[in-house]
Design a protein around this motif. Sequence first.
Motif, PDB file in Angstrom:
ATOM      1  N   PRO A 160       0.793  -1.236  -0.087  1.00 42.55           N
ATOM      2  CA  PRO A 160       0.123  -0.210   0.092  1.00 42.55           C
ATOM      3  C   PRO A 160       0.733   1.192   0.112  1.00 42.55           C
ATOM      4  N   THR A 161       1.580   1.241   0.847  1.00 43.22           N
ATOM      5  CA  THR A 161       2.652   2.604   1.046  1.00 43.22           C
ATOM      6  C   THR A 161       3.556   2.812  -0.250  1.00 43.22           C
ATOM      7  N   ALA A 162       4.044   1.738  -0.837  1.00 42.21           N
ATOM      8  CA  ALA A 162       4.883   1.785  -2.214  1.00 42.21           C
ATOM      9  C   ALA A 162       3.952   2.547  -3.261  1.00 42.21           C
ATOM     10  N   GLY A 197      15.277  10.811   0.882  1.00 40.66           N
ATOM     11  CA  GLY A 197      15.869  10.181   2.425  1.00 40.66           C
ATOM     12  C   GLY A 197      15.656   8.835   2.107  1.00 40.66           C
ATOM     13  N   VAL A 198      14.829   8.098   1.376  1.00 38.62           N
ATOM     14  CA  VAL A 198      14.839   6.661   1.184  1.00 38.62           C
ATOM     15  C   VAL A 198      15.438   6.353   0.130  1.00 38.62           C
ATOM     16  N   THR A 199      16.359   5.061   0.175  1.00 36.84           N
ATOM     17  CA  THR A 199      17.060   4.559  -0.886  1.00 36.84           C
ATOM     18  C   THR A 199      16.434   3.367  -1.570  1.00 36.84           C
ATOM     19  N   GLU A 200      15.626   2.565  -0.995  1.00 41.22           N
ATOM     20  CA  GLU A 200      14.909   1.322  -1.435  1.00 41.22           C
ATOM     21  C   GLU A 200      13.564   1.264  -0.860  1.00 41.22           C
ATOM     22  N   MET A 201      12.975   0.387  -1.718  1.00 41.76           N
ATOM     23  CA  MET A 201      11.265   0.041  -1.518  1.00 41.76           C
ATOM     24  C   MET A 201      11.498  -1.336  -1.713  1.00 41.76           C
ATOM     25  N   ARG A 202      10.594  -2.023  -0.591  1.00 35.10           N
ATOM     26  CA  ARG A 202      10.543  -3.495  -0.634  1.00 35.10           C
ATOM     27  C   ARG A 202       9.136  -3.771  -0.525  1.00 35.10           C
ATOM     28  N   CYS A 203       8.537  -4.465  -1.616  1.00 36.28           N
ATOM     29  CA  CYS A 203       6.999  -5.135  -1.428  1.00 36.28           C
ATOM     30  C   CYS A 203       7.050  -6.553  -2.191  1.00 36.28           C
TER      31      CYS A 203
END
Length: 396
Positions: free
Chosen positions: A235-237, A245-251
């Motif tokens: 959902p947040t992705a 400031g974020v370097t990576e997204m996991r889902c």
Amino acid sequence: MLRVEDRTDIPDAGPGETVATVGALATPALLLDKDRLDRNLVRLSSRMAGQGVVLRPHMKTAKSIDVAQRVYPSGAGPITVSTLAEAEYFAQHGFRDITYAVGLSPHTADRAMRLRKAGVDLKVLLDSPEQAAMLGAAGRIVGVTPSAFIEIDCDGHRGGLTATDSKLIAVAAALAEAGVKIAGILTHAGESYGLSTPAALVAAAENERAVAVAAATTLRAAEHECPVVSVGSTPTAHFAEDLTGVTEMRCGVYMFFDLVMHGVGVCTTDDIAISVLATVIGTKPEKGWILVDAGWMALSRDRGTAAQRVDQGYGLVCDAAGRIYPDLIVSQASQEHGILAIRPGSAHALPNLPVGAKVRILPNHACATASQHELYNVVSAGSDAIEARWLRMGGW
């Protein structure tokens, strides 16, 4: 049990041969619509590319090298796993950049370090000085330098430390003392699964980002390295508006989607890429029931939509071509039986489905439903042909 080497792609039929079809499948069977899969993959990868964030897909949903190769058609890329069996399986298929996103225990520390010894850049997860010491010892035994994320709790959903917890610096110091490299911080906005409005999802995504960045800032201010700031939930992705400031997204469930994600508001039913094919095995018109040969052993016991605005029972029912029957759900499930019925309060009539008719059932939770099956029967939109059979791995 099917083995990796038993993977079966179904070639085009030659003269006199019959192409395998959905209608000819023994049921229950798991179907995967590769067109929907590909569309879902492009949707999120394009979104993350536009935000300048690395996408590290979680393979706990798919558990299949064939699906992974749709994610990375040009070669292996960074992935997340939830079991070390997954890490070993994907490593065997050439994946080397892997995050094991489950808290560490003594036996998993030892096993993870053996993977690092074999050349896999496996990063683990912890939130205590005790785990740091344990990991350092496991690394020394096999002669490798471990790498670990510190888990951050952004919404009270699971384990991890809050961004303001004094133990955060203590854990970082324990990692340094144990000879463990800090990979960064990792958080997961699990509470987002209980939301249902765009505004709430945008706020959850911003909270996830802000908490993660705050934790990273605290570590850096104390002169600890924090190269990776890893966040992620499906959902947040899809609702994050700012990932500064974020370097990576996991889902992971974004590959297939499911009825829970539909209830949250992340996808439409037309985005759900997997379904369970079942056969009608009886009717009880006096009760308003149709019986099928797919119970909770085929669908899972997951009732994740029960707390949502629309309760989908054990799954939403479609015809054999994937067209949804209005308000027809799997209302009850025993081990090998499912009972189809019209949703309470609906004015729609029960469809006329004779014994032998096939239906597709959209799952509440793609991960749980897929885990009940050994393989995907791969189809394309508008076609009855089974184009391939992609094996799934299992175990821990």
